[in-house]
Design a protein around this motif. Structure first.
Motif, mmCIF file in Angstrom:
data_model
loop_
_atom_site.group_PDB
_atom_site.id
_atom_site.type_symbol
_atom_site.label_atom_id
_atom_site.label_comp_id
_atom_site.label_asym_id
_atom_site.label_seq_id
_atom_site.Cartn_x
_atom_site.Cartn_y
_atom_site.Cartn_z
ATOM 1 N N MET A 1 -6.836 -4.800 10.858
ATOM 2 C CA MET A 1 -7.888 -4.122 9.628
ATOM 3 C C MET A 1 -8.570 -3.064 10.381
ATOM 4 O O MET A 1 -9.253 -3.243 11.339
ATOM 5 N N THR A 2 -8.729 -1.954 9.771
ATOM 6 C CA THR A 2 -9.464 -0.790 10.316
ATOM 7 C C THR A 2 -10.845 -1.089 9.832
ATOM 8 O O THR A 2 -11.163 -1.745 8.935
ATOM 9 N N GLU A 128 -6.628 -5.961 -0.373
ATOM 10 C CA GLU A 128 -5.767 -4.847 -0.063
ATOM 11 C C GLU A 128 -5.344 -4.999 1.269
ATOM 12 O O GLU A 128 -4.309 -4.806 1.703
ATOM 13 N N ASN A 129 -6.393 -5.151 2.008
ATOM 14 C CA ASN A 129 -6.129 -5.383 3.652
ATOM 15 C C ASN A 129 -5.023 -6.640 3.787
ATOM 16 O O ASN A 129 -4.195 -6.688 4.850
ATOM 17 N N ASN A 130 -5.449 -7.668 2.925
ATOM 18 C CA ASN A 130 -4.498 -8.843 3.208
ATOM 19 C C ASN A 130 -3.143 -8.659 2.843
ATOM 20 O O ASN A 130 -2.166 -9.200 3.470
ATOM 21 N N ASN A 131 -3.043 -8.033 1.632
ATOM 22 C CA ASN A 131 -1.955 -7.403 1.408
ATOM 23 C C ASN A 131 -1.012 -6.648 2.403
ATOM 24 O O ASN A 131 0.139 -6.939 2.770
ATOM 25 N N GLN A 132 -1.819 -5.632 3.221
ATOM 26 C CA GLN A 132 -1.149 -5.044 3.960
ATOM 27 C C GLN A 132 -0.811 -5.816 5.503
ATOM 28 O O GLN A 132 0.254 -5.523 6.086
ATOM 29 N N CYS A 133 -1.752 -6.753 5.676
ATOM 30 C CA CYS A 133 -1.121 -7.644 6.769
ATOM 31 C C CYS A 133 -0.023 -8.511 6.502
ATOM 32 O O CYS A 133 0.898 -8.654 7.277
ATOM 33 N N SER A 134 0.219 -9.129 5.121
ATOM 34 C CA SER A 134 1.440 -9.506 4.979
ATOM 35 C C SER A 134 2.785 -8.711 5.045
ATOM 36 O O SER A 134 3.892 -9.241 5.309
ATOM 37 N N GLN A 135 2.670 -7.375 4.566
ATOM 38 C CA GLN A 135 3.669 -6.628 4.673
ATOM 39 C C GLN A 135 4.028 -6.266 6.246
ATOM 40 O O GLN A 135 5.230 -6.084 6.722
ATOM 41 N N VAL A 136 2.909 -6.440 6.922
ATOM 42 C CA VAL A 136 3.504 -6.245 8.454
ATOM 43 C C VAL A 136 4.065 -7.382 9.262
ATOM 44 O O VAL A 136 4.911 -7.225 9.921
#
Length: 137
Positions: A1-2, A128-136
């Protein structure tokens, strides 16, 4: 997370109220802006208080039941205002919110109100950050 900052997520031109505002007007402001607390500012836009729905509730119950003189924000506002800086990290504010049990903070810079940050704003960023982590993963 930035490292995300309050300044990127806060509501700019957020509502505030001056001393002397009636609680009925405060409640209207809550409804209009879909918030549950609002800063009280002086003539130079310095935050001098904070009023929430729960602050208004008791005074409005009493006023409605006893037909007392209408209460104003000065009668119920908290004078110990907890504020945040635009430079604060979203994660730090999220942690503070869980400890302070507050859902809205005024954002203050140089002693002046510059915005509001709400629990919903923080939750949206975290989701939103959690969703991005899930996609990674």
């Amino acid at each position: 997370m930035t490292m995300q900052r309050v300044m990127n997520e806060m509501k700019i031109n957020a509502p505030s109220i001056p001393c002397g505002t009636s609680l009925v007007a405060v409640v209207d402001l809550f409804t209009k802006h879909q918030i549950n607390a609002v800063p009280v500012v002086n003539s130079t836009n310095e935050v001098i208080g904070f009023v929430s729905e729960s602050d208004c509730l008791q005074a409005l119950i009493s006023g409605s039941y006893h037909c007392d003189k209408p209460a104003i924000v000065n009668d119920v506002m908290s004078k110990n205002v907890v504020s945040v800086s635009p430079q604060d990290s979203i994660i730090d504010i999220a942690i503070r919110m869980t400890k302070d049990n507050l859902s809205v903070y005024p954002v203050v810079e140089g002693g002046q109100l510059v915005g509001l940050i709400r629990r919903g704003d923080i939750l949206q960023v975290l989701a939103e950050n959690n969703n991005q982590c899930s996609q990674v993963s």
